[in-house]
Design an enzyme around this catalytic site. Structure first.
Site, PDB file in Angstrom:
ATOM      1  N   TYR A   8      38.916  77.990  90.424  1.00 18.39           N
ATOM      2  CA  TYR A   8      39.806  79.139  90.213  1.00 18.39           C
ATOM      3  C   TYR A   8      40.340  79.134  88.782  1.00 18.39           C
ATOM      4  O   TYR A   8      40.279  80.143  88.070  1.00 18.39           O
ATOM      5  CB  TYR A   8      40.969  79.122  91.199  1.00 18.39           C
ATOM      6  CG  TYR A   8      41.972  80.219  90.911  1.00 18.39           C
ATOM      7  CD1 TYR A   8      41.661  81.544  91.174  1.00 18.39           C
ATOM      8  CD2 TYR A   8      43.217  79.919  90.348  1.00 18.39           C
ATOM      9  CE1 TYR A   8      42.569  82.556  90.881  1.00 18.39           C
ATOM     10  CE2 TYR A   8      44.126  80.919  90.059  1.00 18.39           C
ATOM     11  CZ  TYR A   8      43.795  82.240  90.328  1.00 18.39           C
ATOM     12  OH  TYR A   8      44.684  83.238  90.025  1.00 18.39           O
ATOM     13  N   SER A  66      45.630  84.376  84.857  1.00 18.93           N
ATOM     14  CA  SER A  66      46.537  83.461  85.553  1.00 18.93           C
ATOM     15  C   SER A  66      46.960  82.357  84.592  1.00 18.93           C
ATOM     16  O   SER A  66      46.200  81.995  83.676  1.00 18.93           O
ATOM     17  CB  SER A  66      45.844  82.833  86.764  1.00 18.93           C
ATOM     18  OG  SER A  66      46.610  81.757  87.296  1.00 18.93           O
TER      19      SER A  66
END
Length: 254
Positions: A154, A141
């Site tokens: 995250y 990501s």
């Protein structure tokens, strides 16, 4: 008709989003596909759509190392020589600041995004090295390098994915195996519904008018990366929708 020479791809988290789109892309291009996920009914439905003769469904949770080993160690001959592993299973939970987050959410993200990826990779690597062919494609990501409010754990798990991918490539030097890390930005799938714990309206508002990345966009990238000539390794792809860019640094004034 059985085609034993067809290449095999294994996709974790294939029951939705990037995983489903990737399975469809590879099946359409003549691959055999192992689709894994926790939701058996979704996997079976996808297999019927893709063609059950070319698809193997394996329902298990990647955070359970014993389940990973049980399911991926004894594959039918037709699916036993895996050329590509797509570590797609992953999730984000919540957008609260660290001091107010749910600790269980942190643990779930670590177990899935880090440990699950490690379990699947470690199990299949020796087989890939022995067959002198293999490609590990990890779904990272942009959060790995771009912090944002509420991204805490995250983003940290995706930073792990980025650095693990680079170190893995170094470890595999000379084996002929390839490693790629793909880092999407704003992408519309079930990802945000999970992040907001089922609040679809909240998830939809995030994407409204933004023209985000779609699962098919990512599937196309994964297919391109996997089918480049063997002497080419795509180390990392960072991709955002045109509507997304970087925020200015925050400055607090007292």
């Amino acid at each position: 008709m059985n085609q034993p020479n067809k290449k095999v791809i294994c996709i974790t988290g294939a029951s939705s989003g990037f995983g489903t789109a990737t399975a469809k892309k590879f099946i359409q291009n003549g691959w055999n596909c192992i689709i894994t996920g926790r939701r058996q009914e979704r996997l079976e439905s996808l297999a019927k759509e893709l063609g059950e003769e070319n698809t193997l469904t394996l329902a298990f949770d990647v955070t359970d190392n014993k389940a990973v080993e049980k399911n991926l160690s004894n594959l039918p001959e037709k699916f036993s020589k895996i050329s590509v592993l797509v570590n797609n299973a992953g999730l984000a939970l919540g957008l609260e600041p660290a001091q107010r987050c749910d600790l269980q959410d942190w643990e779930t993200m670590i177990d899935t995004n880090i440990k699950g990826l490690l379990y699947c990779t470690r199990l299949l690597l020796p087989k890939m090295i022995k067959q002198e062919e293999g490609h590990i494609i990890n779904l990272g990501s942009v959060a790995a390098t771009n912090p944002y409010f509420g991204g805490n754990t995250y983003g940290a798990t995706k930073a792990f994915v980025r650095q693990f991918s680079r170190n893995l490539r170094t470890d595999l030097h000379g084996t002929g195996l390839r490693v790629t890390n793909i880092e999407p930005g704003l992408a519309e799938s079930e990802f945000s519904i999970v992040r907001f714990k089922g609040d679809k309206e909240k998830a939809d508002n995030l994407y409204k008018g933004a023209h985000p990345i779609t699962p098919n966009d990512i599937a196309d990238m994964i297919y391109w990366v996997a089918t480049t000539p063997k002497h080419i390794n795509i180390n990392n792809i960072e991709v955002m929708p045109t509507s997304q860019s970087w925020s200015p640094l925050q400055v607090y004034k007292s």
